[in-house]
Design a protein around this motif. Sequence first.
Motif, PDB file in Angstrom:
ATOM      1  N   THR A  78     102.834  31.536  43.624  1.00 46.23           N
ATOM      2  CA  THR A  78     102.769  30.295  44.395  1.00 46.23           C
ATOM      3  C   THR A  78     101.602  29.420  43.935  1.00 46.23           C
ATOM      4  O   THR A  78     100.796  29.823  43.090  1.00 46.23           O
ATOM      5  N   ARG A  79     101.544  28.249  44.528  1.00 45.30           N
ATOM      6  CA  ARG A  79     100.349  27.395  44.395  1.00 45.30           C
ATOM      7  C   ARG A  79      99.918  27.115  45.829  1.00 45.30           C
ATOM      8  O   ARG A  79     100.438  26.202  46.475  1.00 45.30           O
ATOM      9  N   PRO A 108     102.032  19.001  41.352  1.00 44.93           N
ATOM     10  CA  PRO A 108     101.307  18.990  42.633  1.00 44.93           C
ATOM     11  C   PRO A 108     101.961  19.844  43.720  1.00 44.93           C
ATOM     12  O   PRO A 108     101.542  19.768  44.865  1.00 44.93           O
ATOM     13  N   ALA A 109     102.980  20.607  43.360  1.00 48.84           N
ATOM     14  CA  ALA A 109     103.670  21.390  44.387  1.00 48.84           C
ATOM     15  C   ALA A 109     102.699  22.344  45.080  1.00 48.84           C
ATOM     16  O   ALA A 109     101.777  22.864  44.450  1.00 48.84           O
ATOM     17  N   ARG A 130     100.634  23.744  54.520  1.00 42.78           N
ATOM     18  CA  ARG A 130     100.369  24.459  53.262  1.00 42.78           C
ATOM     19  C   ARG A 130     101.501  24.344  52.241  1.00 42.78           C
ATOM     20  O   ARG A 130     101.305  24.658  51.073  1.00 42.78           O
ATOM     21  N   THR A 131     102.678  23.989  52.725  1.00 46.10           N
ATOM     22  CA  THR A 131     103.862  23.977  51.843  1.00 46.10           C
ATOM     23  C   THR A 131     104.494  22.598  51.875  1.00 46.10           C
ATOM     24  O   THR A 131     104.864  22.106  52.952  1.00 46.10           O
ATOM     25  N   THR A 132     104.607  21.996  50.701  1.00 44.14           N
ATOM     26  CA  THR A 132     105.123  20.635  50.607  1.00 44.14           C
ATOM     27  C   THR A 132     106.600  20.636  50.204  1.00 44.14           C
ATOM     28  O   THR A 132     107.128  21.636  49.716  1.00 44.14           O
ATOM     29  N   ARG A 133     107.217  19.473  50.377  1.00 48.25           N
ATOM     30  CA  ARG A 133     108.618  19.334  49.949  1.00 48.25           C
ATOM     31  C   ARG A 133     108.737  19.623  48.451  1.00 48.25           C
ATOM     32  O   ARG A 133     109.670  20.281  47.999  1.00 48.25           O
ATOM     33  N   ALA A 134     107.749  19.154  47.664  1.00 44.87           N
ATOM     34  CA  ALA A 134     107.785  19.406  46.212  1.00 44.87           C
ATOM     35  C   ALA A 134     107.717  20.906  45.938  1.00 44.87           C
ATOM     36  O   ALA A 134     108.365  21.412  45.012  1.00 44.87           O
ATOM     37  N   GLY A 135     106.950  21.614  46.736  1.00 46.45           N
ATOM     38  CA  GLY A 135     106.858  23.068  46.579  1.00 46.45           C
ATOM     39  C   GLY A 135     108.206  23.728  46.848  1.00 46.45           C
ATOM     40  O   GLY A 135     108.636  24.621  46.115  1.00 46.45           O
TER      41      GLY A 135
END
Length: 253
Positions: A78-79, A108-109, A130-135
């Motif tokens: 993960t990031r 940038p995810a 902590r978790t974005t749509r890009a992620g």
Amino acid sequence: MIYAITREVSPAIGQCELTHIDRAAIDVDLARSQHAEYCQLLTEFGCEVIHLPAEPGFPDSVFVEDTAVVLDELAVLTRPGAESRRGEIDSIAKVLAPYRSLAELTAPAMLDGGDVLCVDKTIWIGLSSRTTRAGIEQFERLVAPHGYAVRSTKVHRMLHLKSAVTAVSDDTLLVNPDWIDDHFDGYRTIPVDPSEPLAANVLRVGERVAVSTSYPRTAERLDNAGIQHRSVTSSELAKAEGALTCCSLIFSV
Ligand code: CIR
């Protein structure tokens, strides 16, 4: 063979990230002894525990769940959403490399493993602080070719999706209905006791389930639903906003 990766509590746990709770002093020795009890339970649940040494430079590194999502076909590194946690990935990648092909999320995810709930071939991912749509989109591109259906769901008022929902069997979820929008259609849901909003995070290894001793009323609900379980103490790491799933990465080989 079922493996569980765990990591010793950092001596710097007192400087952990906190989002929804106030800082309270953490007794490192007590946190370590409760964590040892947790590792012992993993062993009793049939896991071969790979216990990593403490990382003094990473206060939250005991919460290994956030660093990777290990599926049968691959592991996704993960990031993490908290910058202070991004350096936790490298050592986990080295441990996972002999067991899985590795994929990684790139900037940038952002995505924390605590937001990822896998039940068979369905993966719910919490859209959280902590978790974005890009992620979620990057993650989906990596796992969809392996037959996984990804469903995103908004997370509010708690840190991670799995603070509000975890699986106690292949068809039954333990949920805090106040913190999630999804109805999890097709699954039986057991609501936590309203006086124990954080109780939905239980540890599952195959057919075995463990509940924190902090949540006796929810444990009783599991009893009434015919779900057998063990209990484990996790009160000290709860002060770092951690629960049961956070402290291990479990996978079969
Ligand atoms: C953090 O804020 O990142 C840690 N203090 C707690 C992480 C808990 N992890 C999890 O629920 N998967």
